[in-house]
Scaffold this motif. Structure first.
Motif, PDB file in Angstrom:
ATOM      1  N   ARG A  81       0.831  -1.220   0.000  1.00  0.00           N
ATOM      2  CA  ARG A  81       0.000   0.000   0.000  1.00  0.00           C
ATOM      3  C   ARG A  81       0.863   1.267   0.000  1.00  0.00           C
ATOM      4  NH1 ARG A  81      -3.685  -0.764   5.029  1.00  0.00           N
ATOM      5  NH2 ARG A  81      -4.434   1.309   4.452  1.00  0.00           N
ATOM      6  N   SER A  82       2.086   1.142   0.520  1.00  0.00           N
ATOM      7  CA  SER A  82       2.965   2.315   0.555  1.00  0.00           C
ATOM      8  C   SER A  82       3.378   2.770  -0.833  1.00  0.00           C
ATOM      9  CB  SER A  82       4.230   2.000   1.352  1.00  0.00           C
ATOM     10  OG  SER A  82       3.895   1.826   2.696  1.00  0.00           O
ATOM     11  N   LEU A  83       3.401   1.823  -1.782  1.00  0.00           N
ATOM     12  CA  LEU A  83       3.848   2.144  -3.137  1.00  0.00           C
ATOM     13  C   LEU A  83       3.015   3.251  -3.773  1.00  0.00           C
ATOM     14  CD1 LEU A  83       4.679  -1.399  -4.551  1.00  0.00           C
ATOM     15  CD2 LEU A  83       6.252   0.552  -4.358  1.00  0.00           C
ATOM     16  N   GLY A  84       1.835   3.447  -3.254  1.00  0.00           N
ATOM     17  CA  GLY A  84       0.959   4.490  -3.773  1.00  0.00           C
ATOM     18  C   GLY A  84       1.481   5.893  -3.516  1.00  0.00           C
ATOM     19  N   HIS A  85       2.371   6.035  -2.541  1.00  0.00           N
ATOM     20  CA  HIS A  85       2.899   7.373  -2.214  1.00  0.00           C
ATOM     21  C   HIS A  85       3.955   7.766  -3.240  1.00  0.00           C
ATOM     22  CE1 HIS A  85       4.789  10.675  -0.106  1.00  0.00           C
ATOM     23  NE2 HIS A  85       3.751  10.686   0.741  1.00  0.00           N
ATOM     24  N   GLU A  86       3.898   9.011  -3.706  1.00  0.00           N
ATOM     25  CA  GLU A  86       4.786   9.424  -4.800  1.00  0.00           C
ATOM     26  C   GLU A  86       6.253   9.470  -4.377  1.00  0.00           C
ATOM     27  OE1 GLU A  86       3.710  13.347  -5.949  1.00  0.00           O
ATOM     28  OE2 GLU A  86       4.042  14.180  -3.941  1.00  0.00           O
ATOM     29  N   GLY A  87       6.517   9.580  -3.036  1.00  0.00           N
ATOM     30  CA  GLY A  87       7.912   9.641  -2.572  1.00  0.00           C
ATOM     31  C   GLY A  87       8.544   8.268  -2.435  1.00  0.00           C
ATOM     32  N   VAL A  88       7.766   7.196  -2.553  1.00  0.00           N
ATOM     33  CA  VAL A  88       8.300   5.852  -2.293  1.00  0.00           C
ATOM     34  C   VAL A  88       8.853   5.246  -3.568  1.00  0.00           C
ATOM     35  CG1 VAL A  88       7.688   3.512  -1.563  1.00  0.00           C
ATOM     36  CG2 VAL A  88       6.758   5.502  -0.339  1.00  0.00           C
ATOM     37  N   ALA A  89      10.118   4.800  -3.523  1.00  0.00           N
ATOM     38  CA  ALA A  89      10.739   4.182  -4.688  1.00  0.00           C
ATOM     39  C   ALA A  89      10.403   2.709  -4.760  1.00  0.00           C
ATOM     40  CB  ALA A  89      12.248   4.367  -4.649  1.00  0.00           C
ATOM     41  N   ASN A  90      10.561   2.033  -3.628  1.00  0.00           N
ATOM     42  CA  ASN A  90      10.277   0.596  -3.618  1.00  0.00           C
ATOM     43  C   ASN A  90      10.018   0.112  -2.193  1.00  0.00           C
ATOM     44  OD1 ASN A  90       9.813  -1.866  -4.738  1.00  0.00           O
ATOM     45  ND2 ASN A  90      11.746  -1.923  -5.885  1.00  0.00           N
ATOM     46  N   VAL A  91       9.398  -1.053  -2.097  1.00  0.00           N
ATOM     47  CA  VAL A  91       9.144  -1.638  -0.774  1.00  0.00           C
ATOM     48  C   VAL A  91       9.626  -3.078  -0.767  1.00  0.00           C
ATOM     49  CG1 VAL A  91       7.162  -0.162  -0.262  1.00  0.00           C
ATOM     50  CG2 VAL A  91       6.795  -2.339  -1.408  1.00  0.00           C
ATOM     51  N   TYR A  92      10.043  -3.551   0.419  1.00  0.00           N
ATOM     52  CA  TYR A  92      10.576  -4.909   0.551  1.00  0.00           C
ATOM     53  C   TYR A  92      10.023  -5.549   1.814  1.00  0.00           C
ATOM     54  CZ  TYR A  92      13.854  -2.566  -2.537  1.00  0.00           C
ATOM     55  OH  TYR A  92      14.386  -1.825  -3.543  1.00  0.00           O
ATOM     56  N   ALA A  93       9.869  -6.864   1.754  1.00  0.00           N
ATOM     57  CA  ALA A  93       9.409  -7.598   2.936  1.00  0.00           C
ATOM     58  C   ALA A  93      10.597  -8.313   3.564  1.00  0.00           C
ATOM     59  CB  ALA A  93       8.345  -8.613   2.539  1.00  0.00           C
ATOM     60  N   LEU A  94      10.624  -8.324   4.877  1.00  0.00           N
ATOM     61  CA  LEU A  94      11.673  -9.061   5.585  1.00  0.00           C
ATOM     62  C   LEU A  94      11.004 -10.036   6.545  1.00  0.00           C
ATOM     63  CD1 LEU A  94      14.665  -9.487   6.436  1.00  0.00           C
ATOM     64  CD2 LEU A  94      14.386  -7.589   8.035  1.00  0.00           C
ATOM     65  N   TYR A  95      11.332 -11.312   6.355  1.00  0.00           N
ATOM     66  CA  TYR A  95      10.784 -12.348   7.235  1.00  0.00           C
ATOM     67  C   TYR A  95      11.793 -12.622   8.340  1.00  0.00           C
ATOM     68  CZ  TYR A  95       7.602 -13.289   3.327  1.00  0.00           C
ATOM     69  OH  TYR A  95       6.674 -13.185   2.326  1.00  0.00           O
ATOM     70  N   VAL A  96      11.321 -12.672   9.568  1.00  0.00           N
ATOM     71  CA  VAL A  96      12.228 -12.904  10.693  1.00  0.00           C
ATOM     72  C   VAL A  96      11.661 -14.006  11.575  1.00  0.00           C
ATOM     73  CG1 VAL A  96      13.469 -11.865  12.624  1.00  0.00           C
ATOM     74  CG2 VAL A  96      12.808 -10.438  10.681  1.00  0.00           C
ATOM     75  N   GLY A  97      12.477 -14.993  11.872  1.00  0.00           N
ATOM     76  CA  GLY A  97      12.035 -16.061  12.774  1.00  0.00           C
ATOM     77  C   GLY A  97      13.206 -16.637  13.532  1.00  0.00           C
ATOM     78  N   MET A  98      12.897 -17.450  14.529  1.00  0.00           N
ATOM     79  CA  MET A  98      13.941 -18.129  15.296  1.00  0.00           C
ATOM     80  C   MET A  98      13.947 -19.587  14.885  1.00  0.00           C
ATOM     81  SD  MET A  98      15.370 -16.173  17.576  1.00  0.00           S
ATOM     82  CE  MET A  98      15.356 -15.901  19.301  1.00  0.00           C
ATOM     83  N   ALA A  99      15.164 -20.145  14.750  1.00  0.00           N
ATOM     84  CA  ALA A  99      15.257 -21.555  14.384  1.00  0.00           C
ATOM     85  C   ALA A  99      16.373 -22.201  15.196  1.00  0.00           C
ATOM     86  CB  ALA A  99      15.535 -21.690  12.896  1.00  0.00           C
ATOM     87  N   MET A 100      16.424 -23.539  15.146  1.00  0.00           N
ATOM     88  CA  MET A 100      17.420 -24.271  15.914  1.00  0.00           C
ATOM     89  C   MET A 100      18.568 -24.680  14.987  1.00  0.00           C
ATOM     90  SD  MET A 100      17.644 -24.913  19.048  1.00  0.00           S
ATOM     91  CE  MET A 100      16.079 -25.159  19.847  1.00  0.00           C
ATOM     92  N   TRP A 101      19.755 -24.255  15.357  1.00  0.00           N
ATOM     93  CA  TRP A 101      20.960 -24.573  14.572  1.00  0.00           C
ATOM     94  C   TRP A 101      21.670 -25.728  15.249  1.00  0.00           C
ATOM     95  CZ3 TRP A 101      24.205 -22.582  10.561  1.00  0.00           C
ATOM     96  CH2 TRP A 101      25.570 -22.904  10.646  1.00  0.00           C
ATOM     97  N   LYS A 102      22.083 -26.690  14.458  1.00  0.00           N
ATOM     98  CA  LYS A 102      22.851 -27.803  15.023  1.00  0.00           C
ATOM     99  C   LYS A 102      24.299 -27.631  14.591  1.00  0.00           C
ATOM    100  CE  LYS A 102      22.872 -32.833  15.259  1.00  0.00           C
ATOM    101  NZ  LYS A 102      22.251 -34.016  14.623  1.00  0.00           N
TER     102      LYS A 102
END
Lengths: 384, 242
Positions: A81-102
């Motif tokens: 929805r932010s892309l509608g603003h004339e000042g916005v060049a691009n938008v990105y999603a960042l997924y963040v989670g916790m996982a178990m490392w062995k």
């Protein structure tokens, strides 16, 4: 003043033993300040390590998110929805989670942060990340944060030696394509970055429509404050819109105010100041008390109260200077030890040195000013 | 320098020239304590000391002579009466005037009150450096020559703890005179000394005061040294004995 006899110095150093004790007290206080401020700064750096590396102008977060330690999910469609603003060049999603490392060397398990992003745009500003990210287009490939704690295994060293590393994350065998540097924190010991597709596989979650962070890049010349206001008005209470600086500041605030750990180190610094203050005050107070008739004699000779007050303050400043240098050298040595033991980002900086210097001099001056009140007892009428 | 003017005929309000009396006290009353415990120490004291005069003030313990000395020295607040020292009225004087008056006065104490962390020379320098016009070299030189005059040129760099009682008192005399004061106030300078060193100390004060043309007011009840004075004044129960 400069042509006068340096009586502050002469009085302080007349007894070498007493002078040594006084300076040692200041050294201990300076050392404590270095350590506590060092830990506080390390806390700042690690608490904000993820936030500080965000590559974007504005950040979208769920209104329920109070800290990066606990990111609340929101619907991905909000970001677009932010892309509608004339000042916005691009938008990105960042997924963040916790996982178990062995740990592939000894099989030990540890939790780490897993970040998922589109391979064509690195949402973190970190070493080599932009070059490495396209490799995560391949399935079950990712980038490891070499600044993670050593318990994860010598991943960075092995990769730099040109040897391959593969490790299980949430039970899925992942090939490590390279290493970057983000920084271990108090909340998670390690970081791992990969593509959105790999992220969803590792987290065993098919819902790509749920994300944790949205990043907005603005067009050149756009006023970030203005865009922030406009977007905040558009989202209402559905999303929080912050600048990256605000995110960093909020992370730090959360840790130092809301979380008790920041308070502990602030308290430690105060305790250091109080110890130094008590020792310097005690030394000056006893010195004045032992010399009352002599100070009164100086007054009778025509020395002013201001002259005597200046002598006391000079003594305090001499103690501050004499304690600051050895205390700082010891502090720096202990930094190296603490850094090696904890992997926390403990750095000797000019800012830190100036901070300790100012605190030391304030501490000594305050004790000097308080000890000066004892001078009032130096009454020239009583010496006859 | 040592002409003795007829001070009794001068009106008390006049200002003094260089030949006026060094000390002029009129109607001085002093009290210790407050309320019901208030006790009068000095009763309507009048006296004059001419410039260059060496005066011994004597009397039994507790007669108020030390109090009088501290009032003249500007070390104690004056409650009632007039005290003029070297032409300066101390009653109601500002802090600056009091300090200026103290700087023209040299004090010799019963206990020498030397700074224990300074050497003999440095102790004497402390009184010289009050005059900001004197250079560091000149200051050192003057301290050395003052100590030489009191016979301590071989003890310049000794700390007070390494000196005998008589030597310490001589250092304090050198200190009192090194600032070239126009007035010396001494309180029982012989009390802590044996008779020989005591005699030596007051003779030093007298000789050096004569040399510098300065006035001396010395409080003592040591009758063996009365002969060094030009004049002996007695006090009893807070009053001057005529």
């Amino acid at each position: 003043m400069w042509r006068d006899l340096p009586i502050a110095w002469l009085q302080l150093t007349h007894s070498k033993a007493k002078f040594t004790v006084a300076v040692t007290g200041v050294v201990v206080a300076v050392l404590l300040m270095w350590m506590q401020l060092g830990f506080l700064d390390a806390l700042y750096r690690s608490a904000t390590s993820v936030a500080r590396h965000l590559r974007g102008d504005l950040v979208l977060l769920s209104p329920n998110t109070k800290t990066f330690m606990q990111l609340e999910p929101f619907a991905k469609r909000h970001i677009a929805r932010s892309l509608g603003h004339e000042g916005v060049a691009n938008v990105y999603a960042l997924y963040v989670g916790m996982a178990m490392w062995k740990n592939p060397w000894n099989g030990e398990k540890r939790r780490l942060f897993v970040f998922g992003m589109e391979p064509d745009y690195a949402t973190f500003e970190a070493d080599d990340l932009e070059e490495l990210l396209p490799t995560t287009l391949a399935p079950d490939v990712g980038i490891f944060d070499a600044a993670s704690r050593p318990e994860f295994g010598p991943v960075g060293k092995t990769i730099r030696n040109g040897e391959p590393v593969a490790a299980e994350i949430n039970g899925r065998l992942i090939r490590i394509a390279g290493v970057t540097t983000i920084g271990a924190g108090f909340q998670a010991d390690g970081n791992f970055v990969t593509s959105t597709a790999n992220y969803l596989r590792i987290m065993n979650d098919p819902r790509s429509s749920i994300v944790q962070v949205g990043l907005i890049r603005l067009k050149p010349g756009a006023d970030s404050k203005q865009v922030q206001r406009d977007l905040a008005a558009m989202y209402g209470n559905e999303m929080t819109v912050m600048t990256t600086e605000e995110v960093v500041a909020r992370e730090y605030d959360f840790l130092t105010r809301t979380a008790p750990i920041g308070f502990v180190f602030t308290l430690g610094t105060i305790v250091g100041c109080i110890i130094g203050f008590a020792i310097v005050y005690q030394v000056l107070y006893t010195d004045i008390s032992n010399h009352l008739p002599q100070f009164a004699t100086l007054k009778a000779m025509g020395y002013t109260d201001r002259y005597l007050a200046a002598v006391v303050v000079q003594e305090a400043l001499i103690l501050a200077a004499a304690g600051f240098i050895p205390g700082s050298i010891l502090g720096m040595a202990l930094f190296a030890v603490a850094k090696a033991a904890t992997m926390l980002p403990m750095y000797v900086t000019w800012d830190r040195a100036i901070e300790v210097f100012v605190l030391t001099f304030t501490m000594c001056t305050v004790s000097g000013l308080l000890a000066m009140r004892r001078l009032r007892a130096a009454d020239p009428a009583e010496i006859f | 320098m040592t002409t003795i003017p007829d001070t009794t005929t001068k009106p008390s309000t006049s200002t003094f020239g260089s030949d006026g009396p060094a000390i002029r006290v009129r109607g001085l009353n002093h009290f210790f304590g407050d309320g019901e415990l208030r006790k009068q120490i000095l009763f309507d004291v009048d006296f004059d000391i001419a410039a260059g005069e060496v005066v011994i003030l004597t009397g039994p313990s507790g007669c108020g002579k030390t109090t009088l000395l501290s009032l003249v020295g500007g070390l104690r607040h004056i409650m009632e009466g007039s005290v003029q020292v070297l032409g300066r009225e101390l009653f109601g004087a500002s802090r600056e005037e009091i300090i200026a008056s103290r700087r023209q006065t040299g004090f010799v104490f019963q206990l020498h009150n030397l700074l224990d962390f300074l050497t003999a020379r440095q102790n004497v320098e402390m009184s010289v450096q009050l005059d900001a016009a004197i250079s560091v070299r000149e200051r050192k030189h003057r301290a050395e020559s003052m100590l030489a005059k009191v016979g301590l040129s071989n003890r310049l760099d000794y700390y007070p703890t390494a000196l005998s009682g008589g030597q310490r008192q001589r250092v304090s005399i050198a200190r009192a005179l090194a600032g070239e004061p126009r007035l010396i106030l001494a309180d029982e300078p012989t009390a802590a000394l044996d008779s020989h060193s005591g005699r030596q100390a007051v003779e030093l004060v007298q000789a050096m005061a004569r040399e510098q043309g300065c006035t001396v007011l010395m409080v003592t009840h040591d009758t063996r040294i009365l002969d060094i004075a030009d004049r002996v004044v007695r006090m009893e129960d807070g009053r001057m004995i005529p």
